[in-house]
Design a protein around this motif. Structure first.
Motif, PDB file in Angstrom:
ATOM      1  N   LEU A   1     -53.720 -53.168  31.521  1.00  0.00           N
ATOM      2  CA  LEU A   1     -53.331 -54.004  30.130  1.00  0.00           C
ATOM      3  C   LEU A   1     -54.610 -53.751  29.063  1.00  0.00           C
ATOM      4  CD1 LEU A   1     -51.828 -57.220  32.436  1.00  0.00           C
ATOM      5  CD2 LEU A   1     -51.019 -55.174  30.597  1.00  0.00           C
ATOM      6  N   LEU A   2     -55.842 -54.507  29.101  1.00  0.00           N
ATOM      7  CA  LEU A   2     -56.934 -54.176  28.420  1.00  0.00           C
ATOM      8  C   LEU A   2     -56.911 -52.585  27.787  1.00  0.00           C
ATOM      9  CD1 LEU A   2     -59.912 -55.916  30.240  1.00  0.00           C
ATOM     10  CD2 LEU A   2     -57.450 -57.428  28.197  1.00  0.00           C
ATOM     11  N   GLY A   3     -57.250 -51.812  28.789  1.00  0.00           N
ATOM     12  CA  GLY A   3     -57.332 -50.718  27.968  1.00  0.00           C
ATOM     13  C   GLY A   3     -55.831 -50.013  27.314  1.00  0.00           C
ATOM     14  N   GLY A   4     -54.570 -50.432  27.314  1.00  0.00           N
ATOM     15  CA  GLY A   4     -53.974 -50.191  26.657  1.00  0.00           C
ATOM     16  C   GLY A   4     -53.594 -51.124  25.116  1.00  0.00           C
ATOM     17  N   ALA A   5     -53.717 -52.190  25.746  1.00  0.00           N
ATOM     18  CA  ALA A   5     -54.113 -52.985  24.564  1.00  0.00           C
ATOM     19  C   ALA A   5     -55.034 -52.278  23.391  1.00  0.00           C
ATOM     20  CB  ALA A   5     -54.581 -53.844  24.782  1.00  0.00           C
ATOM     21  N   ILE A   6     -56.100 -51.989  23.896  1.00  0.00           N
ATOM     22  CA  ILE A   6     -57.638 -51.151  23.003  1.00  0.00           C
ATOM     23  C   ILE A   6     -56.963 -50.246  22.191  1.00  0.00           C
ATOM     24  CG2 ILE A   6     -59.582 -50.325  22.928  1.00  0.00           C
ATOM     25  CD1 ILE A   6     -60.409 -52.307  25.197  1.00  0.00           C
TER      26      ILE A   6
ATOM     27  N   PHE B   1     -73.184 -56.358  17.081  1.00  0.00           N
ATOM     28  CA  PHE B   1     -73.851 -55.396  16.197  1.00  0.00           C
ATOM     29  C   PHE B   1     -73.069 -54.299  15.433  1.00  0.00           C
ATOM     30  CE2 PHE B   1     -77.524 -58.411  16.671  1.00  0.00           C
ATOM     31  CZ  PHE B   1     -77.537 -58.804  15.504  1.00  0.00           C
ATOM     32  N   MET B   2     -72.611 -53.733  16.761  1.00  0.00           N
ATOM     33  CA  MET B   2     -72.105 -52.388  16.635  1.00  0.00           C
ATOM     34  C   MET B   2     -70.109 -52.576  16.624  1.00  0.00           C
ATOM     35  SD  MET B   2     -71.328 -50.344  20.584  1.00  0.00           S
ATOM     36  CE  MET B   2     -70.516 -51.333  21.290  1.00  0.00           C
ATOM     37  N   LEU B   3     -69.432 -53.497  16.934  1.00  0.00           N
ATOM     38  CA  LEU B   3     -68.457 -53.966  16.401  1.00  0.00           C
ATOM     39  C   LEU B   3     -67.777 -55.212  15.470  1.00  0.00           C
ATOM     40  CD1 LEU B   3     -66.842 -54.031  20.003  1.00  0.00           C
ATOM     41  CD2 LEU B   3     -66.831 -52.320  18.293  1.00  0.00           C
ATOM     42  N   ALA B   4     -68.983 -55.616  15.032  1.00  0.00           N
ATOM     43  CA  ALA B   4     -68.235 -56.468  14.153  1.00  0.00           C
ATOM     44  C   ALA B   4     -67.992 -55.996  12.617  1.00  0.00           C
ATOM     45  CB  ALA B   4     -70.103 -57.318  13.592  1.00  0.00           C
ATOM     46  N   GLU B   5     -68.237 -54.926  11.905  1.00  0.00           N
ATOM     47  CA  GLU B   5     -67.447 -54.420  11.258  1.00  0.00           C
ATOM     48  C   GLU B   5     -66.368 -53.823  10.805  1.00  0.00           C
ATOM     49  OE1 GLU B   5     -70.059 -51.634   9.415  1.00  0.00           O
ATOM     50  OE2 GLU B   5     -71.792 -53.166   9.576  1.00  0.00           O
ATOM     51  N   ALA B   6     -66.452 -53.879  12.795  1.00  0.00           N
ATOM     52  CA  ALA B   6     -64.253 -52.751  12.333  1.00  0.00           C
ATOM     53  C   ALA B   6     -63.853 -54.073  13.893  1.00  0.00           C
ATOM     54  CB  ALA B   6     -65.226 -51.197  13.421  1.00  0.00           C
ATOM     55  N   VAL B   7     -64.151 -55.473  13.926  1.00  0.00           N
ATOM     56  CA  VAL B   7     -62.930 -56.622  14.070  1.00  0.00           C
ATOM     57  C   VAL B   7     -61.706 -56.374  14.551  1.00  0.00           C
ATOM     58  CG1 VAL B   7     -63.880 -58.278  13.309  1.00  0.00           C
ATOM     59  CG2 VAL B   7     -63.471 -58.648  15.873  1.00  0.00           C
ATOM     60  N   GLU B   8     -61.116 -56.094  13.345  1.00  0.00           N
ATOM     61  CA  GLU B   8     -59.903 -56.248  12.831  1.00  0.00           C
ATOM     62  C   GLU B   8     -59.134 -54.648  13.376  1.00  0.00           C
ATOM     63  OE1 GLU B   8     -59.369 -56.304   8.657  1.00  0.00           O
ATOM     64  OE2 GLU B   8     -60.266 -57.980   8.447  1.00  0.00           O
ATOM     65  N   ARG B   9     -60.077 -53.957  13.969  1.00  0.00           N
ATOM     66  CA  ARG B   9     -59.386 -52.775  14.678  1.00  0.00           C
ATOM     67  C   ARG B   9     -58.694 -52.728  15.479  1.00  0.00           C
ATOM     68  NH1 ARG B   9     -61.064 -46.280  13.983  1.00  0.00           N
ATOM     69  NH2 ARG B   9     -58.961 -46.715  14.824  1.00  0.00           N
ATOM     70  N   PHE B  10     -59.267 -54.308  16.010  1.00  0.00           N
ATOM     71  CA  PHE B  10     -59.107 -54.399  18.050  1.00  0.00           C
ATOM     72  C   PHE B  10     -58.020 -55.829  17.398  1.00  0.00           C
ATOM     73  CE2 PHE B  10     -62.613 -52.482  18.073  1.00  0.00           C
ATOM     74  CZ  PHE B  10     -62.514 -51.702  19.882  1.00  0.00           C
ATOM     75  N   LYS B  11     -56.637 -55.583  16.979  1.00  0.00           N
ATOM     76  CA  LYS B  11     -55.937 -56.701  16.602  1.00  0.00           C
ATOM     77  C   LYS B  11     -55.006 -57.071  17.458  1.00  0.00           C
ATOM     78  CE  LYS B  11     -53.161 -57.004  13.156  1.00  0.00           C
ATOM     79  NZ  LYS B  11     -52.417 -56.451  12.402  1.00  0.00           N
ATOM     80  N   TYR B  12     -54.803 -55.929  18.440  1.00  0.00           N
ATOM     81  CA  TYR B  12     -54.023 -56.254  19.295  1.00  0.00           C
ATOM     82  C   TYR B  12     -54.148 -56.611  20.668  1.00  0.00           C
ATOM     83  CZ  TYR B  12     -50.288 -54.462  15.755  1.00  0.00           C
ATOM     84  OH  TYR B  12     -49.698 -53.698  14.595  1.00  0.00           O
ATOM     85  N   LEU B  13     -55.825 -56.438  21.183  1.00  0.00           N
ATOM     86  CA  LEU B  13     -56.442 -57.021  22.279  1.00  0.00           C
ATOM     87  C   LEU B  13     -55.790 -58.440  22.962  1.00  0.00           C
ATOM     88  CD1 LEU B  13     -58.409 -56.213  24.407  1.00  0.00           C
ATOM     89  CD2 LEU B  13     -59.725 -57.241  22.921  1.00  0.00           C
ATOM     90  N   LYS B  14     -55.707 -58.891  21.454  1.00  0.00           N
ATOM     91  CA  LYS B  14     -55.446 -60.356  21.748  1.00  0.00           C
ATOM     92  C   LYS B  14     -54.144 -60.243  22.935  1.00  0.00           C
ATOM     93  CE  LYS B  14     -52.350 -62.475  18.868  1.00  0.00           C
ATOM     94  NZ  LYS B  14     -52.839 -63.903  17.488  1.00  0.00           N
ATOM     95  N   TYR B  15     -53.017 -59.297  22.685  1.00  0.00           N
ATOM     96  CA  TYR B  15     -51.812 -59.566  23.643  1.00  0.00           C
ATOM     97  C   TYR B  15     -52.087 -58.835  24.983  1.00  0.00           C
ATOM     98  CZ  TYR B  15     -49.419 -60.166  18.838  1.00  0.00           C
ATOM     99  OH  TYR B  15     -49.600 -60.846  17.715  1.00  0.00           O
ATOM    100  N   GLY B  16     -53.027 -57.341  25.593  1.00  0.00           N
ATOM    101  CA  GLY B  16     -53.390 -57.384  26.307  1.00  0.00           C
ATOM    102  C   GLY B  16     -54.281 -58.909  27.377  1.00  0.00           C
ATOM    103  N   LEU B  17     -54.942 -59.046  26.313  1.00  0.00           N
ATOM    104  CA  LEU B  17     -55.208 -60.010  26.762  1.00  0.00           C
ATOM    105  C   LEU B  17     -55.272 -61.535  27.612  1.00  0.00           C
ATOM    106  CD1 LEU B  17     -58.799 -60.974  27.823  1.00  0.00           C
ATOM    107  CD2 LEU B  17     -58.986 -61.940  26.072  1.00  0.00           C
ATOM    108  N   SER B  18     -53.836 -61.789  26.584  1.00  0.00           N
ATOM    109  CA  SER B  18     -53.417 -62.678  27.094  1.00  0.00           C
ATOM    110  C   SER B  18     -51.995 -62.682  28.373  1.00  0.00           C
ATOM    111  CB  SER B  18     -52.349 -63.399  25.777  1.00  0.00           C
ATOM    112  OG  SER B  18     -50.857 -62.301  25.236  1.00  0.00           O
TER     113      SER B  18
END
Length: 349
Positions: free
Chosen positions: A328-333, A273-290
């Motif tokens: 990695l996660l902090g940098g991706a976010i 509920f906090m991030l659903a409206e802004a989920v596209e703003r975290f589009k590069y998180l998957k690279y850090g997670l990978s």
């Protein structure tokens, strides 16, 4: 080895009373959530969600303090008998951060599920609440079985390592994956064997309505809200295939694995509920997670193959995994928020 010893040592890892105490604590938190704080249907605002997530995160940190000062780790799950609590708390927070990061993908898919079934925002919390309960049960089964296998057959960790490296590589270079709910075999199976209404009736998962044969007899029908709940559970099981091997690559202690998972899952609903409206703003998180998944897979090979068996390299201590995960996660976010700083969330109906 008798069955009781196998269960209590390899499956549970800690005395049964400790598990029962933890489940009672989680049950109390869920009762506070649905029975007190969110006991009425309604739209949960982003600010309220942020406060709820902060509360769960604070509890997760407090539990980390318990792990450091009070918890009694079993040395069989750790590399050395020195500083067991320090190793345990580092592994706990690494697992918590990793599971929280993996939850971002869940948020995207859960949003698609709610859109597909046209679930009104005021009923979404109820679906996610029961979805969390299902996740608690399924994770207990998966983690318990995984713990029994990993601690009995350590070589399975190499399979986990290969799987994590492959998953991270695929996430990094595989492009976007499209989820087609209408083709999901579980959904087709349920629709084929249950009567399902066309519309959502209040917050009910099931309703009584006349039999479709025209006899007028009242029978039980499932609503699209129940189908949405099933798909949320299916999504959690699918994502558990990634997250459970990843956390076992961090620690083999089943209590640390499970508690770090559950505290992250408890915050998932609020995070949605906090991030659903802004989920596209975290589009590069998957690279850090990978990269984190690839790193964890390589760490297994480094520690168990090159260090323990071949003795070619020094053992990689847990705090380096935590530092790398944070970086990695902090940098991706941070990079995601910077690159998408000009975008604003799309308005929701």
């Amino acid at each position: 080895m008798d069955a009781l010893h196998f269960f209590t040592v390899y499956y549970a890892g800690q005395p049964i009373w400790m598990w029962l105490a933890f489940f009672a604590f989680i049950g109390f938190l869920l009762w506070i959530d649905l029975g007190v704080v969110n006991n009425k249907d309604g739209v949960i605002s982003a600010s309220k969600s942020a406060k709820m997530w902060a509360s769960f995160a604070t509890l997760a940190i407090a539990f980390g303090a318990y792990v450091y000062f009070i918890y009694v780790p079993d040395a069989i799950y750790y590399n050395s008998s020195d500083n067991l609590n320090q190793q345990a708390v580092i592994q706990y927070f690494t697992g918590y951060l990793l599971e929280t990061a993996l939850a971002f993908d869940n948020i995207f898919v859960i949003g698609m599920i709610f859109t597909f079934f046209a679930v009104p925002r005021e009923y979404q919390h109820r679906v996610l609440f029961w979805g969390i309960i299902g996740a608690i049960v399924f994770r207990a089964i998966f983690i318990g079985l995984g713990s029994a296998v990993v601690n009995q057959f350590t070589w399975v960790l190499y399979i986990f390592a290969a799987f994590l490296i492959f998953t991270g590589w695929k996430m990094l270079f595989g492009g976007e994956h499209e989820v087609k709910l209408e083709d999901n075999p579980v959904l087709k199976f349920v629709k084929k064997r249950m009567r399902v209404t066309e519309t959502i009736d209040n917050h009910n998962f099931f309703v009584k309505a006349p039999h479709p044969d025209g006899s007028g007899k009242l029978v039980v029908w499932a609503t699209p809200l129940f189908l949405a709940l099933i798909m949320v559970e299916v999504v959690d099981i699918v994502f558990a295939v990634d997250s459970v091997p990843a956390i076992f690559a961090v620690t083999r202690d089943p209590f640390i694995v499970y508690t770090s998972n559950i505290f992250a899952i408890l915050g998932l609903r609020s995070m949605y509920f906090m991030l659903a409206e802004a989920v596209e703003r975290f589009k590069y998180l998957k690279y850090g997670l990978s990269l984190v998944l690839v790193l964890i897979g390589c760490k297994i090979i480094w520690n168990f193959g090159l260090s323990k068996e071949l003795k070619l390299v020094p053992y990689m201590e847990p705090h380096w995994s935590l530092l790398a995960t944070l970086t990695l996660l902090g940098g991706a976010i941070g990079f995601s928020l910077w690159k998408t700083r000009s975008k604003s969330p799309a308005p929701r109906d």
